[in-house]
Structures are given as C-alpha cells and as structure tokens.
Design a protein around this motif. Structure first.
Motif, short mmCIF file in Angstrom:
data_model
loop_
_atom_site.label_atom_id
_atom_site.label_comp_id
_atom_site.label_asym_id
_atom_site.label_seq_id
_atom_site.Cartn_x
_atom_site.Cartn_y
_atom_site.Cartn_z
N PRO A 57 -29.29 -24.73 25.73
CA PRO A 57 -29.04 -23.97 26.96
C PRO A 57 -28.83 -22.47 26.78
O PRO A 57 -28.67 -21.76 27.76
N GLY A 60 -26.52 -19.90 28.86
CA GLY A 60 -25.89 -20.68 29.92
C GLY A 60 -26.27 -20.31 31.33
O GLY A 60 -25.65 -20.79 32.29
N ALA A 63 -27.59 -23.43 32.96
CA ALA A 63 -26.45 -24.34 33.09
C ALA A 63 -25.66 -24.02 34.35
O ALA A 63 -25.26 -24.91 35.11
N ARG A 64 -25.42 -22.72 34.58
CA ARG A 64 -24.67 -22.31 35.77
C ARG A 64 -25.42 -22.71 37.05
O ARG A 64 -24.80 -23.15 38.03
N GLY A 76 -24.69 -30.11 27.70
CA GLY A 76 -25.57 -29.21 26.97
C GLY A 76 -25.63 -29.62 25.51
O GLY A 76 -24.61 -30.01 24.93
N ASP A 78 -27.05 -28.47 21.64
CA ASP A 78 -27.63 -27.47 20.76
C ASP A 78 -27.18 -27.75 19.34
O ASP A 78 -26.03 -28.16 19.11
N THR A 87 -22.41 -21.25 25.32
CA THR A 87 -22.61 -21.98 26.57
C THR A 87 -21.31 -22.57 27.08
O THR A 87 -21.07 -22.61 28.29
N ARG A 88 -20.45 -23.02 26.17
CA ARG A 88 -19.17 -23.60 26.58
C ARG A 88 -18.34 -22.59 27.37
O ARG A 88 -17.60 -22.96 28.30
N VAL A 91 -19.77 -23.03 30.83
CA VAL A 91 -19.60 -24.36 31.43
C VAL A 91 -18.14 -24.68 31.69
O VAL A 91 -17.78 -25.26 32.73
N MET A 97 -20.27 -30.05 25.99
CA MET A 97 -21.26 -29.53 25.05
C MET A 97 -21.26 -30.40 23.80
O MET A 97 -20.21 -30.86 23.35
#
Length: 263
Positions: A57, A60, A63-64, A76, A78, A87-88, A91, A97
């Motif tokens: 992702p 992010g 993701a959003r 997600g 990775d 990304t965390r 999120v 994640m």
C-alpha cells in the motif's frame, strides 16, 4: 509526510529505488496513473461492508480511500517493515497491517472480497507475478474483485526488441527490475489464475509531467518537491534521469487499471 523512516531511507540517492526517492523528496502520489486512476479503481466496485486486502500500500493514499468507504475490514500487506509502519500511520486502528510478501501473505483463503495492488506487479519477474496473482485468487472467493493499477506497454503488437529496450532503460533509471506488460499480456496473466476482465482503463503515464504533478500534489506540494530537489543535487540528477526515460519512451508507456472478477 509521515515522520516514520521511509523504506531504503539509509540508501543514498544513487541507489534507492525510484519510487522511494520520489517519496523522500516529498512526492505523495507514486502510482503511474496518478491520483485520478487510483480513484477510478477504488470507485469501480462497492467497498462498504466488504473485506479489503491491499498489496504493497505504499504511503497509504489508496488505503485512506478504501477506509473512507466503510469496508468491513482492511488489511495491508507489505514485505518491508518500514513500509508497513508508513501505512500503519495512515490506517491507525481502522485496519491491520501484515509484514509478508504479496505472493505468500499467510492470510486465510477466501478471506477477502476485494484485493487491490498498485504499481507492484510491474516490479516483479514473470514467476513472481504469477505467484502474486495466484495469491490474490486464493484470498478471494468466487465472484471476488481484484483491482490492479500498473504500467503497461502499448500497443499490444509492440516489437519485442522495443519492449526489451524500454524495460532495460526503466530498470537503469528507477533501480528496480521493472517489467511492464502489454494489455494483452496482462490479461493473459490474470486469466491464467482464474480471473476475467470486467473493465480496463488506460491513462497517460505522466508521473513527472508538470500538469500531472500539480493535479496529484497541488501547487504547494510541487513547490515542496522542487525546493527539496534544488537542495539535493544527487536526488535532482536521479529524478531528471527518470523523467527523461519516461519522456523518451512516452509513446509506448501507459498506465492501466483493471477490474477483475474471480471466476
């Protein structure tokens, strides 16, 4: 920008992968078709109440977009722990994640209604491409949706020598062994893993073109990127080299979005 370390943050500007170099200088949208194609992709299927798994992702942004549409769950995946932390930060408590490669997520089969992946299959060799698409099929039940946003080569009958030249130039420029396919070749890959193509959308690959930059990043965002490049000669040299590669092969490089249905 997140305050978490970006992947490959310890590498110098000459060695870091192109997309993470761009992120380092402040670029937030790293997908070949820009924010517009990512938004098209997420909007191409209902998300509310559905289980979403996203491969690689990145920063992010997609993701959003998924989370703003009230999915039943978001996961997600990775393989890079630094990328997972980036990304965390976006999120938060709204999803989970997982540190794992996309071709072997460790998630249960039939545990997703939507699987998404952007600008990540292109970066893999043929064998790994197949394994990632097979994993998407394993995670999805019958009728599940696979959303894909990648680079592609055009036209479909492009000469093999030209394809090889483009792939070599991309690899040299972005420091990743990029292997984009034609639309027909992508379609063949997906069909081989049990998917059928519902929709295909082609968009110009204008990642570093001024008009796309403003559309993706806004005027302030572009100003920040330019300022960072002016202060970092090594990064500026790399980014200009990437832009030359994209421009040189612009006639034969495009962005493509696929909406795929699991048979």
């Amino acid at each position: 920008m997140t305050t978490n370390p970006l992947p490959q943050h310890d590498r110098d500007a000459e060695a870091v992968a192109g997309h993470w170099l761009l992120a380092r200088v402040g670029k937030k949208v790293l997908r070949p078709g820009g924010r517009e194609l990512s938004e098209w992709l997420v909007g191409a299927t209902p998300v509310a109440g559905r289980r979403v798994v996203e491969f690689a992702p990145g920063l992010g942004l997609t993701a959003r977009q998924f989370l703003d549409r009230s999915p039943a769950s978001y996961t997600g995946v990775d393989s890079d722990p630094d990328a997972v932390e980036v990304t965390r930060a976006v999120v938060g408590a709204r999803g989970q994640m997982v540190v794992a490669p996309a071709q072997d997520t460790g998630l249960p089969g039939d545990s997703a209604d939507i699987v998404a992946g952007e600008a990540m299959l292109t970066m893999q060799g043929d064998s790994t491409k197949h394994r990632i698409v097979d994993e998407a099929a394993r995670l999805l039940g019958s009728g599940g949706t696979y959303l894909v946003h990648e680079l592609c080569l055009v036209p479909d009958d492009l000469d093999d020598e030209v394809k090889t030249t483009i792939r070599k130039d991309l690899a040299r420029s972005i420091r990743v062994n990029a292997r984009p396919l034609t639309v027909v070749e992508w379609t063949r890959l997906f069909e081989g893993s049990g998917f059928e193509v519902e929709r295909t959308e082609l968009r110009p690959m204008g990642l570093l073109q001024p008009r796309r930059m403003v559309a993706d990043e806004g005027v302030r965002g572009v100003a920040r990127i330019v300022w960072n490049l002016l202060r970092d000669a090594d990064a500026r040299k790399r980014v200009l080299a990437m832009r030359r590669t994209f421009t040189t092969h612009g006639e034969h490089i495009s962005a493509v979005g696929f909406v795929l249905r699991r048979r």
